[in-house]
Design an enzyme around this catalytic site. Sequence first.
Site, PDB file in Angstrom:
ATOM      1  N   LYS A 158       0.863  -1.197   0.000  1.00  0.00           N
ATOM      2  CA  LYS A 158       0.000   0.000   0.000  1.00  0.00           C
ATOM      3  C   LYS A 158       0.891   1.236   0.000  1.00  0.00           C
ATOM      4  O   LYS A 158       1.945   1.246   0.661  1.00  0.00           O
ATOM      5  CB  LYS A 158      -0.896  -0.049   1.240  1.00  0.00           C
ATOM      6  CG  LYS A 158      -1.947   1.040   1.312  1.00  0.00           C
ATOM      7  CD  LYS A 158      -2.821   0.822   2.545  1.00  0.00           C
ATOM      8  CE  LYS A 158      -3.902   1.880   2.671  1.00  0.00           C
ATOM      9  NZ  LYS A 158      -4.757   1.673   3.870  1.00  0.00           N
ATOM     10  N   SER A 183      -9.569   1.433   3.128  1.00  0.00           N
ATOM     11  CA  SER A 183      -8.760   2.262   2.260  1.00  0.00           C
ATOM     12  C   SER A 183      -7.713   1.475   1.466  1.00  0.00           C
ATOM     13  O   SER A 183      -7.161   1.980   0.496  1.00  0.00           O
ATOM     14  CB  SER A 183      -8.048   3.329   3.081  1.00  0.00           C
ATOM     15  OG  SER A 183      -7.155   2.738   4.021  1.00  0.00           O
ATOM     16  N   SER A 207      -9.680  -1.010   7.228  1.00  0.00           N
ATOM     17  CA  SER A 207      -9.131  -0.791   5.883  1.00  0.00           C
ATOM     18  C   SER A 207      -8.377  -1.971   5.290  1.00  0.00           C
ATOM     19  O   SER A 207      -8.059  -1.955   4.105  1.00  0.00           O
ATOM     20  CB  SER A 207      -8.219   0.437   5.888  1.00  0.00           C
ATOM     21  OG  SER A 207      -8.988   1.608   5.983  1.00  0.00           O
TER      22      SER A 207
END
Lengths: 71, 473
Positions: free
Chosen positions: B84, B159, B183
């Site tokens: 990420k 997210s 997330s």
Amino acid sequence: MDSEVTVPVAGLGQLLRAAQLPVPAGRHEMLASRFTTLVDAANDLNRKMAPMRELTPITQFAHPDPGQGEA
Amino acid sequence: MARAASRLIDLSIAEAASMIRRREISPVELVEAVLDQIQAVDSRVGSFITVLGEQALEVARAAERMITAGYYLGPLQGVPIGLKDNIYTQGVRTTAGSKILADLIPDEDATVTARLRQAGAIIVGKLNMHEFAWGGTTDNPHYGTTRNPWDLSRFPAGSSGGSGAAVAARECLGALGTDTGGSIRLPAAVNGITGIRPTQGRVSNYNVVPLAWTMDTVGPMCRTARDCALMFQAIAGRDPRDPGSANVPVPDYIAELGHGISGERIGVVSDYFFGHVQPDVRAAVRGAIETLERAGATVVEVAIEHLEGNISAQLTVESCEPSSYHQLWLRERPQDYGDDVRTLLELGELYLATHYIQAQRYRTLLRRQFLDAFRDVDIFISPTLPFVATPIGETKVVIEDGREEMMLMVIMQFTGLPSLTGLPAISVPCGFSREGLPIGMQIIGRPFDEARLFRVADAYQALTDWHRRAPDL
């Protein structure tokens, strides 16, 4: 504490000024509407938690404390 | 080494590791296969912000030489993974999905990045995310919209939506995500993969762009629980550079797998866990619990009070902490935020201190109740989220009775419970909706009992094939 709060647009502007956060006036109505929803939920939680005086907040502690070196 | 490239991308990490160790496939072949898949599908899925093609191949060639020379680093050696884009990578741009940090090139890795490199993993790229991790759609105004590989018109959640979509789309064998309010688990669920939020303090947050310090965590997202355990083994453990890192011994997670689930006591809070969810989600998670019961687990009905307060507590903490981190940028560069994140950051400045502190006190109440309940149960199982993937751009969702609700107010209904209490939780695929969209169940454990979560999830995956299904891209 009232069970419901409506945050007026003018009131929101005052809050933003208190926070020294410049936000264009065109955004105030949207923010007031959104904040009304959030603050209602937060006030509900206030009412729930206020009588439970023995509870302390969750916080983060350093492991180890500064200067202590690695455990 | 004759296996077709189209099959290599379907390998789990455990399978690939075994073949690499036996020298049946090479890291170069594996990385090439993954890069080919990125080339083939990422213009439609939109998982990556940065692809490290040549660098990844160079590392793969080095890994191949090491293995040929007899230097085997372990099961992640030569395995292509994605990170990420809020996780620092030395010399590689780390944007946190933002325009604000568009030019940030860290001069040091995050601890989790360094540990994965030491274990031999090959980083193939940086993955798209909701801007600054403050949102659950991965509809990113700066780097594009990530789409759900199971239905490209639907969201991948967030997210860590790029991480979830990339693993589901076979663009990497595993990924790291970050989880504050859900997330990792939310995108794991809606993309049909497995993802774990660790116990707070189990995995270092050093050099990871924060969202809300008191709830932030880093964890793996893979197709199987076993693969998550392999990645977790590499990243878990004390880090003196992270003040929130816990000094708790790390067990051998793989050794714990395969011991079955006979006698496991599953806690459910039926009214809350199954009262306000879409019917297909309810049926799938109930079905998963029945599967575990048939395998020897028992179900215990548990009463926990005040659960409904978790959404407000989470929104309050997740509003106030990011707004303090972003305070300067919000005043100097407000136009550089996407409108949704800018709005949330502005709102976070307006709460009263008492709201924030009552929310933190609520966390103590909730944690105490869960820890009490863990005397009678070993795990809790709930849906990961109450609905399946929604159309991209949608801000409202219908859960029942045709009534529209604000997605922000319901998406963290179940993931918020471990986030607020600091407990570990894993999301595991457990079925599909009538429209063919993945459904996930959340398994919550005691503090630092991730081994049990891996074991239960692995046992469930030995009995089912939901995690083996692949989207048709």
